[in-house]
Enzyme design. Sequence first.
Site, PDB file in Angstrom:
ATOM      1  CE  LYS A   1       4.971   4.532   1.026  1.00 57.37           C
ATOM      2  NZ  LYS A   1       5.635   3.466   0.273  1.00 57.37           N
TER       3      LYS A   1
ATOM      4  NE  ARG B   1      11.103  -0.151  -5.193  1.00 58.67           N
ATOM      5  CZ  ARG B   1      10.273   0.497  -4.394  1.00 58.67           C
ATOM      6  NH1 ARG B   1      10.736   1.244  -3.426  1.00 58.67           N
ATOM      7  NH2 ARG B   1       8.971   0.404  -4.555  1.00 58.67           N
TER       8      ARG B   1
ATOM      9  N   PRO C   1       0.829  -1.213   0.000  1.00 55.90           N
ATOM     10  CG  PRO C   1      -0.140  -1.152   2.115  1.00 55.90           C
ATOM     11  CD  PRO C   1       0.720  -1.981   1.228  1.00 55.90           C
ATOM     12  CD  GLU C   2       3.393   3.510  -4.025  1.00 58.64           C
ATOM     13  OE1 GLU C   2       3.739   4.690  -3.801  1.00 58.64           O
ATOM     14  OE2 GLU C   2       3.772   2.876  -5.015  1.00 58.64           O
TER      15      GLU C   2
END
Length: 312
Positions: free
Chosen positions: A59, A302, A2-3
């Site tokens: 977050k 990434r 989840p961002e």
Amino acid sequence: MPELPEVETIARGLAKRVTGDIIESVWLGQKKEPLKSPASEIAATLEHGLIAAVHRMGKHIVFDLERDGGVARALLPAKGRRASTKRKPSKTTSGRASAIAPSAAGDSARPTQTKAQWIVHLGMTGRLQVCEPRDEVLKHTHAILKLSSGRELRFVDPRRFGRLSVASTGFDATGIEPLEVDLVRFLALFHGRKTPIKSALLNQKLLRGVGNIYADESLFRAGIRPRRRASTISREQFGKLFLTVKEVLKEAIALGGSSVSDYVDADGKEGFFQLQHRVYGREAEPCLVCKTAIRRVVIAGRSSHYCPKCQK
Ligand SMILES: [Zn+2]
């Protein structure tokens, strides 16, 4: 994983459902990884806490708790003060009911503050579910909070990258909130940095909560290549990036808002309506603006996606 927009949506959904409820008792599983604070401290802080608010920081999901130590202690039956942190969840309703008992924190470990915070980081696969007690306790359930409304708030996390902790008050995630930062501070954060702008955007010590997907999407909309060194980006381009970072996050939050209850309740991410990605995950597909094939490069481990024509 989840961002920020997902975490914001989850926090809003939880706020609607559990604000005003009181945590009656806490059960914590045996696995150590999800517990960033000691189990006894988590249980002692949460038990008898009124959930005054639920909000997102970076977050993290933060539950603001208000406690009345004196009343809580008087209501706690003496025989109930036993360790509840070593038990596994039972699949049966009756077994589970008995597994939920007040912790053995003891009077001395019980915090005296009237305010406290419960901080949840969902990690890769963590979920917070508002359940009825009769609902099956899923495998990988690490915490069950029994609420005075009769419901339960459960933390489920198969991969165990999620973290639960408590703080007295004033928990502060590192970095600056991307939806609140102003242009002057935004420029000060990135200006002159020698690192690729993509790495700088992902650096949680600068902006907190901007993840891989939204970094790629913001850079595409601003027309900046992810590998560009921050120090070579003009003020004007930074001005654009400042706007697009907020834009993509706000759009995703707006989309997520319609499926809040699904996400909080359901198991899995099926219910979550995502922003349509313009570059992220679209390697070799045509750019939606110029039809050039989207490229993928790896920056700081990434995947990064960009259009070689639209982004300079
Ligand atoms: Zn393009």
